[in-house]
Motif scaffolding. Structure first.
Motif, PDB file in Angstrom:
ATOM      1  N   ILE A 122       0.870  -1.174   0.000  1.00  0.00           N
ATOM      2  CA  ILE A 122       0.000   0.000   0.000  1.00  0.00           C
ATOM      3  C   ILE A 122       0.907   1.224   0.000  1.00  0.00           C
ATOM      4  CG2 ILE A 122      -1.764   1.302   1.254  1.00  0.00           C
ATOM      5  CD1 ILE A 122      -2.587  -1.301   2.596  1.00  0.00           C
ATOM      6  N   ALA A 123       0.743   2.097  -0.980  1.00  0.00           N
ATOM      7  CA  ALA A 123       1.514   3.340  -1.045  1.00  0.00           C
ATOM      8  C   ALA A 123       0.540   4.501  -0.893  1.00  0.00           C
ATOM      9  CB  ALA A 123       2.275   3.445  -2.354  1.00  0.00           C
ATOM     10  N   SER A 124       0.735   5.303   0.146  1.00  0.00           N
ATOM     11  CA  SER A 124      -0.232   6.332   0.511  1.00  0.00           C
ATOM     12  C   SER A 124       0.230   7.713   0.055  1.00  0.00           C
ATOM     13  CB  SER A 124      -0.431   6.321   2.038  1.00  0.00           C
ATOM     14  OG  SER A 124      -1.419   7.250   2.417  1.00  0.00           O
ATOM     15  N   THR A 125      -0.577   8.355  -0.778  1.00  0.00           N
ATOM     16  CA  THR A 125      -0.334   9.728  -1.188  1.00  0.00           C
ATOM     17  C   THR A 125      -1.171  10.631  -0.266  1.00  0.00           C
ATOM     18  OG1 THR A 125      -2.169   9.964  -2.733  1.00  0.00           O
ATOM     19  CG2 THR A 125      -0.224   8.834  -3.529  1.00  0.00           C
ATOM     20  N   PRO A 126      -1.069  11.995  -0.339  1.00  0.00           N
ATOM     21  CA  PRO A 126      -0.734  12.777  -1.509  1.00  0.00           C
ATOM     22  C   PRO A 126       0.748  13.018  -1.721  1.00  0.00           C
ATOM     23  CG  PRO A 126      -1.389  14.247   0.236  1.00  0.00           C
ATOM     24  CD  PRO A 126      -1.565  12.847   0.753  1.00  0.00           C
ATOM     25  N   GLN A 127       1.588  12.535  -0.854  1.00  0.00           N
ATOM     26  CA  GLN A 127       3.023  12.693  -1.071  1.00  0.00           C
ATOM     27  C   GLN A 127       3.380  11.882  -2.312  1.00  0.00           C
ATOM     28  OE1 GLN A 127       6.125  12.156  -1.622  1.00  0.00           O
ATOM     29  NE2 GLN A 127       7.264  11.775   0.248  1.00  0.00           N
ATOM     30  N   PHE A 128       3.570  12.583  -3.439  1.00  0.00           N
ATOM     31  CA  PHE A 128       3.763  11.923  -4.724  1.00  0.00           C
ATOM     32  C   PHE A 128       4.861  10.868  -4.697  1.00  0.00           C
ATOM     33  CE2 PHE A 128       2.123  14.418  -8.645  1.00  0.00           C
ATOM     34  CZ  PHE A 128       0.833  14.139  -8.245  1.00  0.00           C
ATOM     35  N   PHE A 129       5.961  11.167  -4.029  1.00  0.00           N
ATOM     36  CA  PHE A 129       7.094  10.258  -4.086  1.00  0.00           C
ATOM     37  C   PHE A 129       6.847   8.980  -3.285  1.00  0.00           C
ATOM     38  CE2 PHE A 129       8.968  14.405  -5.132  1.00  0.00           C
ATOM     39  CZ  PHE A 129       9.519  14.084  -6.365  1.00  0.00           C
ATOM     40  N   ALA A 130       5.925   9.024  -2.329  1.00  0.00           N
ATOM     41  CA  ALA A 130       5.517   7.783  -1.662  1.00  0.00           C
ATOM     42  C   ALA A 130       4.761   6.895  -2.644  1.00  0.00           C
ATOM     43  CB  ALA A 130       4.652   8.098  -0.442  1.00  0.00           C
ATOM     44  N   GLY A 131       3.910   7.519  -3.459  1.00  0.00           N
ATOM     45  CA  GLY A 131       3.211   6.755  -4.486  1.00  0.00           C
ATOM     46  C   GLY A 131       4.162   6.193  -5.519  1.00  0.00           C
ATOM     47  N   LEU A 132       5.136   6.995  -5.926  1.00  0.00           N
ATOM     48  CA  LEU A 132       6.112   6.522  -6.900  1.00  0.00           C
ATOM     49  C   LEU A 132       6.981   5.404  -6.329  1.00  0.00           C
ATOM     50  CD1 LEU A 132       7.257   9.850  -8.599  1.00  0.00           C
ATOM     51  CD2 LEU A 132       5.962   7.971  -9.630  1.00  0.00           C
ATOM     52  N   ALA A 133       7.278   5.486  -5.034  1.00  0.00           N
ATOM     53  CA  ALA A 133       8.021   4.396  -4.397  1.00  0.00           C
ATOM     54  C   ALA A 133       7.256   3.086  -4.547  1.00  0.00           C
ATOM     55  CB  ALA A 133       8.271   4.708  -2.925  1.00  0.00           C
ATOM     56  N   GLY A 134       5.945   3.155  -4.392  1.00  0.00           N
ATOM     57  CA  GLY A 134       5.127   1.962  -4.568  1.00  0.00           C
ATOM     58  C   GLY A 134       5.198   1.413  -5.984  1.00  0.00           C
ATOM     59  N   THR A 135       5.191   2.300  -6.978  1.00  0.00           N
ATOM     60  CA  THR A 135       5.260   1.823  -8.362  1.00  0.00           C
ATOM     61  C   THR A 135       6.616   1.195  -8.669  1.00  0.00           C
ATOM     62  OG1 THR A 135       6.022   3.959  -9.260  1.00  0.00           O
ATOM     63  CG2 THR A 135       3.652   3.643  -9.064  1.00  0.00           C
ATOM     64  N   VAL A 136       7.684   1.749  -8.093  1.00  0.00           N
ATOM     65  CA  VAL A 136       9.017   1.156  -8.271  1.00  0.00           C
ATOM     66  C   VAL A 136       9.068  -0.235  -7.645  1.00  0.00           C
ATOM     67  CG1 VAL A 136      11.454   1.364  -7.638  1.00  0.00           C
ATOM     68  CG2 VAL A 136      10.205   3.375  -8.438  1.00  0.00           C
ATOM     69  N   LEU A 137       8.531  -0.363  -6.449  1.00  0.00           N
ATOM     70  CA  LEU A 137       8.554  -1.657  -5.764  1.00  0.00           C
ATOM     71  C   LEU A 137       7.672  -2.677  -6.470  1.00  0.00           C
ATOM     72  CD1 LEU A 137       8.465  -0.316  -2.117  1.00  0.00           C
ATOM     73  CD2 LEU A 137      10.364  -1.525  -3.215  1.00  0.00           C
ATOM     74  N   ARG A 138       6.604  -2.227  -7.071  1.00  0.00           N
ATOM     75  CA  ARG A 138       5.749  -3.140  -7.836  1.00  0.00           C
ATOM     76  C   ARG A 138       6.553  -3.815  -8.939  1.00  0.00           C
ATOM     77  NH1 ARG A 138       2.569  -3.338 -12.456  1.00  0.00           N
ATOM     78  NH2 ARG A 138       0.529  -4.374 -12.181  1.00  0.00           N
ATOM     79  N   THR A 139       7.443  -3.052  -9.558  1.00  0.00           N
ATOM     80  CA  THR A 139       8.279  -3.589 -10.636  1.00  0.00           C
ATOM     81  C   THR A 139       9.432  -4.431 -10.092  1.00  0.00           C
ATOM     82  OG1 THR A 139       7.750  -1.709 -12.062  1.00  0.00           O
ATOM     83  CG2 THR A 139       9.720  -2.993 -12.607  1.00  0.00           C
ATOM     84  N   LEU A 140      10.156  -3.873  -9.108  1.00  0.00           N
ATOM     85  CA  LEU A 140      11.362  -4.549  -8.628  1.00  0.00           C
ATOM     86  C   LEU A 140      11.047  -5.802  -7.820  1.00  0.00           C
ATOM     87  CD1 LEU A 140      13.580  -1.509  -7.530  1.00  0.00           C
ATOM     88  CD2 LEU A 140      13.620  -2.778  -9.695  1.00  0.00           C
ATOM     89  N   LYS A 141       9.980  -5.774  -7.044  1.00  0.00           N
ATOM     90  CA  LYS A 141       9.660  -6.921  -6.188  1.00  0.00           C
ATOM     91  C   LYS A 141       8.430  -7.693  -6.677  1.00  0.00           C
ATOM     92  CE  LYS A 141      10.219  -6.574  -1.676  1.00  0.00           C
ATOM     93  NZ  LYS A 141      11.470  -7.345  -1.417  1.00  0.00           N
ATOM     94  N   ARG A 142       7.850  -7.244  -7.807  1.00  0.00           N
ATOM     95  CA  ARG A 142       6.670  -7.903  -8.382  1.00  0.00           C
ATOM     96  C   ARG A 142       5.541  -8.007  -7.355  1.00  0.00           C
ATOM     97  NH1 ARG A 142       8.074  -9.886 -13.298  1.00  0.00           N
ATOM     98  NH2 ARG A 142      10.304 -10.163 -13.699  1.00  0.00           N
ATOM     99  N   LEU A 143       5.269  -6.889  -6.721  1.00  0.00           N
ATOM    100  CA  LEU A 143       4.235  -6.842  -5.685  1.00  0.00           C
ATOM    101  C   LEU A 143       2.938  -6.254  -6.231  1.00  0.00           C
ATOM    102  CD1 LEU A 143       6.194  -5.354  -2.634  1.00  0.00           C
ATOM    103  CD2 LEU A 143       5.381  -7.698  -2.900  1.00  0.00           C
ATOM    104  N   PRO A 144       1.797  -6.795  -5.849  1.00  0.00           N
ATOM    105  CA  PRO A 144       0.546  -6.097  -6.131  1.00  0.00           C
ATOM    106  C   PRO A 144       0.565  -4.739  -5.419  1.00  0.00           C
ATOM    107  CG  PRO A 144       0.130  -8.354  -5.406  1.00  0.00           C
ATOM    108  CD  PRO A 144       1.580  -8.073  -5.157  1.00  0.00           C
ATOM    109  N   LEU A 145       0.137  -3.700  -6.128  1.00  0.00           N
ATOM    110  CA  LEU A 145       0.186  -2.342  -5.583  1.00  0.00           C
ATOM    111  C   LEU A 145      -1.214  -1.788  -5.382  1.00  0.00           C
ATOM    112  CD1 LEU A 145       1.617   0.320  -4.815  1.00  0.00           C
ATOM    113  CD2 LEU A 145       1.622   0.900  -7.258  1.00  0.00           C
ATOM    114  N   LEU A 146      -1.476  -1.356  -4.147  1.00  0.00           N
ATOM    115  CA  LEU A 146      -2.701  -0.623  -3.844  1.00  0.00           C
ATOM    116  C   LEU A 146      -2.295   0.823  -3.581  1.00  0.00           C
ATOM    117  CD1 LEU A 146      -5.609  -1.704  -1.522  1.00  0.00           C
ATOM    118  CD2 LEU A 146      -4.713   0.620  -1.460  1.00  0.00           C
ATOM    119  N   LEU A 147      -2.766   1.728  -4.425  1.00  0.00           N
ATOM    120  CA  LEU A 147      -2.467   3.153  -4.272  1.00  0.00           C
ATOM    121  C   LEU A 147      -3.576   3.786  -3.433  1.00  0.00           C
ATOM    122  CD1 LEU A 147      -0.500   5.465  -5.187  1.00  0.00           C
ATOM    123  CD2 LEU A 147      -2.164   5.919  -7.011  1.00  0.00           C
ATOM    124  N   GLU A 148      -3.185   4.350  -2.304  1.00  0.00           N
ATOM    125  CA  GLU A 148      -4.147   5.008  -1.408  1.00  0.00           C
ATOM    126  C   GLU A 148      -4.089   6.515  -1.676  1.00  0.00           C
ATOM    127  OE1 GLU A 148      -5.047   4.101   3.048  1.00  0.00           O
ATOM    128  OE2 GLU A 148      -3.431   5.577   3.005  1.00  0.00           O
TER     129      GLU A 148
END
Length: 415
Positions: A122-148
Motif C-alpha cells: 500500500i503506497a499512501s499519497t498525496p506525497q507523490f514520491f511515496a506513491g512513486l516508491a510503490g510503483t518502483v517496488l511493484r516492478t522490482l519486487k513484483r508486488l501487487p500495488l494498492l495506491l491510497e
C-alpha cells in the motif's frame, strides 16, 4: 470476504507493506490512518510493516530518540515500523518540502527492498514520491500495488496557489496518471475522488472508497466538567480549531470572527496545533484578548481537549477542489459529541447535514461564523442535540473497526 471469515477459515495471513511518510508519534490524518488500520490488521492475525520517515513533521525538529539515524526499526502495538532518513525541514517552503518528499521516496524504496515475503504494498499519497516508491517496488519486487489516494495532487497545489498551471503542474499531472495506471487497485478517502480518477480513464471497478473514521474507544463523549487542559478558561464558551495551521485552512476567518465577538466576554477562541501558517496567524491575531494559541498536543490529549470545548471548527479555503474533501478531523469531533461549525462545501457539508451535527457556513465568511457561534451559545439544547446526533452517526457510519474490515476485504481480493 470479511476479516472474520479470513481468520475463521484459517487462510494464510498476509504480509502487508504500508508506505506512508508519517506515523505516530507524528500527528495528523495520514499518521493516524496508517496506525489505526495497521494495528487492527495485526490484531486480525496479519503482519504489517510500515515504512515511514524519521519523525519530524510538521516542525522540522527530529523527535528525541530518533536523531542522527539513517534507519530505525521498532515494534509499535504489533506493527513493524521502519523509520527511514529524510531531509528534515519544517512544513513550509516549496523547495525544501519537495526535497523532504523526494528523500523519503528514495529511502522508502531502499528500506523496502530489504523486506522478504511481502504479499501486497500500500503506497499512501498525496506525497507523490511515496506513491512513486510503490510503483518502483511493484516492478522490482513484483508486488501487487494498492495506491491510497488521500488528496488530489496536483490540484491541491493549485488550490493553495503554490503553483498555477505551467510546466510543473503539467509534469505532476503526468506523474499522477502514471501512478493511477500502475496500481492494481486504488483506494480513495472521498467518493468525489472516484469521479476524478475515473476521468483519467481508470476502470471504475479498480477504485474503492474507504473513508477516514474514528477510534470510538479514544474519541468518545466526555462528561463536561472540570477542564484539565483548559483550566485557565473555566467558565468560558470555548470555540476551538484543533489541527494543522496550513495554507488550506483559511484560519484568518476564525480570527476575524473572534474580532467580531470581542464584546462577548464569555466567548473565547482557541487554536491548537502547528503548521506553515501558525506564526503568521498569531501575528494576524495581534494582542486579541479572546484568542489563545496552544502548541501541538499528543493524540490522547486531543481527545481530552475535545471533551473540554463547546464548539469545534472545521475550516478550509473557498476553492472548488475542497468541495471534494472530507477533513478527517470531522470524525473525531463527531465521535466526542461536540457540535461543529463547518466552513467546507460539498462532501463534508453533506455529511454534516445528514448527521445533524452542527451548522454549515460559507467558507471564509467570518460574519456567518460569528453568528453560528452565538446561536450555539444561546441555544444549549440545540448544541447538545447536534453533539448527540454527531456521536450516533459516526458510530454507525465511520467506526474504524468496520472500516478496517472493509479495507482488508479489498486487499484480500487483489490479484
Amino acid at each position: 470476504m470479511s476479516l472474520d471469515y479470513i481468520v475463521i477459515m484459517g487462510l494464510p495471513p498476509l504480509h502487508i507493506l504500508y508506505i506512508c511518510q508519517y506515523f505516530p508519534p507524528e500527528m495528523g490524518a495520514p499518521a493516524a490512518r496508517a496506525y489505526e488500520f495497521s494495528t487492527r490488521w495485526v490484531k486480525a492475525g496479519h503482519r504489517v510493516t510500515v515504512i515511514c520517515g524519521i519523525p519530524n513533521h510538521p516542525t522540522g525538529v527530529v523527535q528525541p530518540g530518533y536523531r542522527r539515524q539513517w534507519r530505525k526499526k521498532e515494534i509499535i502495538d504489533g506493527v513493524e515500523v521502519h523509520r527511514m532518513w529524510v531531509y528534515v525541514t519544517p512544513n513550509s517552503g516549496t523547495l525544501k518540502r519537495s526535497l523532504n518528499y523526494l528523500s523519503f521516496g528514495v529511502t522508502a524504496v531502499l528500506g523496502a527492498l530489504r523486506l522478504r515475503h511481502v504479499d501486497v504494498c500500500i503506497a499512501s499519497t498525496p506525497q507523490f514520491f511515496a506513491g512513486l516508491a510503490g510503483t518502483v517496488l511493484r516492478t522490482l519486487k513484483r508486488l501487487p500495488l494498492l495506491l491510497e489516494v488521500r488528496d488530489l495532487w496536483p490540484d491541491s497545489i493549485e488550490a493553495v496557489q503554490v503553483h498555477k498551471g505551467g510546466v510543473v503542474i503539467s509534469l505532476l499531472r503526468r506523474v499522477e496518471r502514471f501512478m493511477y495506471r500502475s496500481a492494481d487497485r486504488i483506494v480513495v478517502v472521498s467518493p468525489a475522488f472516484r469521479a476524478h480518477i475515473e476521468g483519467t480513464n481508470i476502470p471504475p471497478e479498480s477504485i474503492r472508497v474507504v473513508p477516514n473514521g474514528v477510534n470510538t474507544a479514544l474519541f468518545a463523549p466526555a462528561q463536561r466538567g472540570d477542564r484539565r487542559v483548559l483550566h485557565d478558561l473555566d467558565g468560558r464558551f470555548i470555540v476551538a480549531y484543533i489541527g494543522t495551521h496550513g495554507l488550506a485552512h483559511a484560519l484568518e476567518t476564525a480570527v476575524d470572527a473572534a474580532t467580531l465577538l470581542q464584546d462577548q466576554s464569555d466567548i473565547h477562541f482557541l487554536f491548537a496545533g502547528e503548521g506553515a501558517r501558525k506564526a503568521a496567524l498569531k501575528e494576524y491575531a495581534g494582542d486579541a484578548q479572546n484568542i489563545t494559541f496552544l502548541d501541538q498536543l499528543p493524540r490522547s490529549e486531543i481527545a481530552v481537549l475535545l471533551g473540554e470545548i463547546d464548539v469545534a471548527l472545521v475550516l478550509l479555503r473557498d476553492t472548488p477542489l475542497f468541495a471534494t474533501v472530507i477533513p478527517s478531523k470531522m470524525f473525531e469531533i463527531m465521535g466526542t459529541g461536540v457540535p461543529m461549525i463547518l466552513g467546507v462545501r460539498g462532501q463534508a457539508c453533506d455529511i454534516l447535514h445528514e448527521a445533524g451535527a452542527g451548522i454549515a457556513i460559507e467558507p471564509e465568511n467570518a460574519r456567518q461564523l460569528a453568528d453560528a457561534v452565538l446561536r450555539l451559545r444561546d441555544d444549549p439544547a440545540f448544541a447538545a442535540q447536534c453533539g448527540k446526533n454527531a456521536f450516533l452517526h459516526v458510530r454507525k457510519q465511520y467506526d474504524l473497526d468496520q472500516l478496517a474490515r472493509n479495507y482488508l476485504d479489498i486487499i484480500a481480493s487483489m490479484p
